[in-house]
Enzyme design. Structure first.
Site, PDB file in Angstrom:
ATOM      1  N   CYS A   1     -10.349   0.387  19.383  1.00  0.00           N
ATOM      2  CA  CYS A   1     -10.020  -0.202  18.081  1.00  0.00           C
ATOM      3  C   CYS A   1      -8.703  -0.978  18.157  1.00  0.00           C
ATOM      4  CB  CYS A   1      -9.923   0.885  17.030  1.00  0.00           C
ATOM      5  SG  CYS A   1     -11.374   1.967  16.953  1.00  0.00           S
TER       6      CYS A   1
ATOM      7  N   CYS B   1       0.836  -1.206   0.000  1.00  0.00           N
ATOM      8  CA  CYS B   1       0.000   0.000   0.000  1.00  0.00           C
ATOM      9  C   CYS B   1       0.871   1.257   0.000  1.00  0.00           C
ATOM     10  CB  CYS B   1      -0.930  -0.002   1.202  1.00  0.00           C
ATOM     11  SG  CYS B   1      -1.978  -1.475   1.303  1.00  0.00           S
TER      12      CYS B   1
ATOM     13  N   ARG C   1     -16.497   9.562  10.875  1.00  0.00           N
ATOM     14  CA  ARG C   1     -15.420   9.784  11.834  1.00  0.00           C
ATOM     15  C   ARG C   1     -14.232  10.474  11.171  1.00  0.00           C
ATOM     16  NH1 ARG C   1     -15.226   5.122  13.459  1.00  0.00           N
ATOM     17  NH2 ARG C   1     -13.373   4.128  12.607  1.00  0.00           N
TER      18      ARG C   1
ATOM     19  N   CYS D   1       1.243   3.628   3.215  1.00  0.00           N
ATOM     20  CA  CYS D   1       1.455   3.029   4.530  1.00  0.00           C
ATOM     21  C   CYS D   1       2.931   2.873   4.886  1.00  0.00           C
ATOM     22  CB  CYS D   1       0.757   1.679   4.612  1.00  0.00           C
ATOM     23  SG  CYS D   1       0.847   0.929   6.249  1.00  0.00           S
TER      24      CYS D   1
END
Length: 332
Positions: free
Chosen positions: A108, A68, A270, A71
């Site tokens: 989370c 990715c 969010r 990232c």
């Protein structure tokens, strides 16, 4: 465009068109306040002045085989980040206590990697059983691509929500990563839904996508019926494919948040990673469209100091949504 009128139509059940969605992103900076006024009508209709707080526990950092481009933990990244294997159940529980003590209702548990191992799922499951009993937090797991038997085990343990972001439009996906497909991401969200886990899926804005891509991802998340939608704004990290990318400004970020609200009116929106470096001094204004934020640090980047978030919400006149156990503790 009369944004108040459009907001009322959305409240009455209208799904905005692509043309209307693009007009939100193309709104003149002079009209941002009017756009947010309409977005706040929708937000207030569904959520009043309540705000959901979320906290991340980075349960495993680095060592990810995926490529990715955004990232710092990917196999292609040269960013100098802290790397460690999956943490212990006790460490996960310590994080849950911090969340509870700070009136953060959603905890989370996030881990790098393509997907969880059997041991990873076992550790998370054992921890979640204790978290639910002791603290009553909403628990969201974000462990990568999920298999059906893993989803079933997490649901049985008490995991409330599973996060797997679509990140960008299907058209733009291969520019961001080639080590898994857009369908892999959709399938994981669908598996979570199949086993009764609330789907959490969102986007990263600012990855060289077009405005049409932004519209596509908001609509894809509507079709997916994601209950919670994290909207991240790229915080470009040196050593990643997207290092040096800086396409955003605070006013455009507000337009994006408004779009997500108009397109997904009843869902938790969010404000997530990158809000501090992209919204900057306009962070409070984002809360007129969004009804949820992360508090504290992210995976490999620092967040805003916790007390600053609490002061911001207090100044806005918003109310932090507590769990039953937190509400009870507050009255003791």
């Amino acid at each position: 465009m009369n944004w108040k009128t459009l907001a009322q139509e959305v409240i009455e059940g209208k799904e905005i068109s692509n043309e209307e969605a693009l007009s939100i992103l193309n709104t003149s900076d002079d009209d941002v306040l009017a756009l947010l006024d309409g977005a706040y009508d929708i937000r207030r209709h569904y959520f009043g002045k309540k705000v959901k707080l979320n906290m991340i526990m980075n349960a495993k950092s680095g060592f990810c085989p995926e490529d990715c481009g955004y990232c710092s933990q990917s196999s292609k990244s040269t960013a100098p980040i802290e790397k460690y294997p999956f943490i212990s159940k006790e460490e996960i529980l310590e994080g849950a206590k911090r969340a509870f003590d700070n009136n953060i209702g959603t905890y989370c548990i996030v881990a790098s990697g393509r997907g969880p191992t059997r041991k990873d799922v076992r550790v998370v499951s054992e921890a979640v059983e204790e978290i639910k009993e002791k603290y009553g937090l909403t628990v969201c797991a974000c462990l990568g691509i999920l298999k059906e038997e893993q989803a079933e085990q997490l649901k049985t343990a008490g995991v409330d929500r599973y996060n797997h972001n679509l990140n960008t439009s299907e058209r733009h996906h291969d520019f961001i990563t080639t080590s898994h497909t857009y369908k892999d991401r959709v399938d994981t969200v669908e598996i979570a839904k199949k086993y009764g886990i609330s789907p959490c899926s969102g986007a990263i804005i600012g990855m060289k996508e077009t405005k049409e891509d932004v519209v596509d991802i908001t609509r894809a998340l509507r079709r997916l019926n994601a209950d919670s939608i994290p909207v991240n704004f790229l915080h470009a990290i040196d050593g990643t494919k997207l290092e040096g990318t800086n396409e955003l400004n605070p006013r455009y970020c507000l337009k994006v948040l408004a779009l997500f609200r108009y397109m997904n009116p009843s869902k938790e929106i969010r404000i997530s990673g990158g809000r501090e470096v992209n919204l900057r001094s306009l962070q409070p204004m984002g809360m007129y469209a969004a009804n949820s934020i992360f508090v504290g640090d992210y995976l490999t980047t620092d967040g805003q100091e916790r007390n600053s978030d609490f002061h911001m919400l207090e100044d806005l006149g918003f109310e932090i949504e507590l769990t039953e156990k937190q509400a009870l503790a507050a009255h003791l």
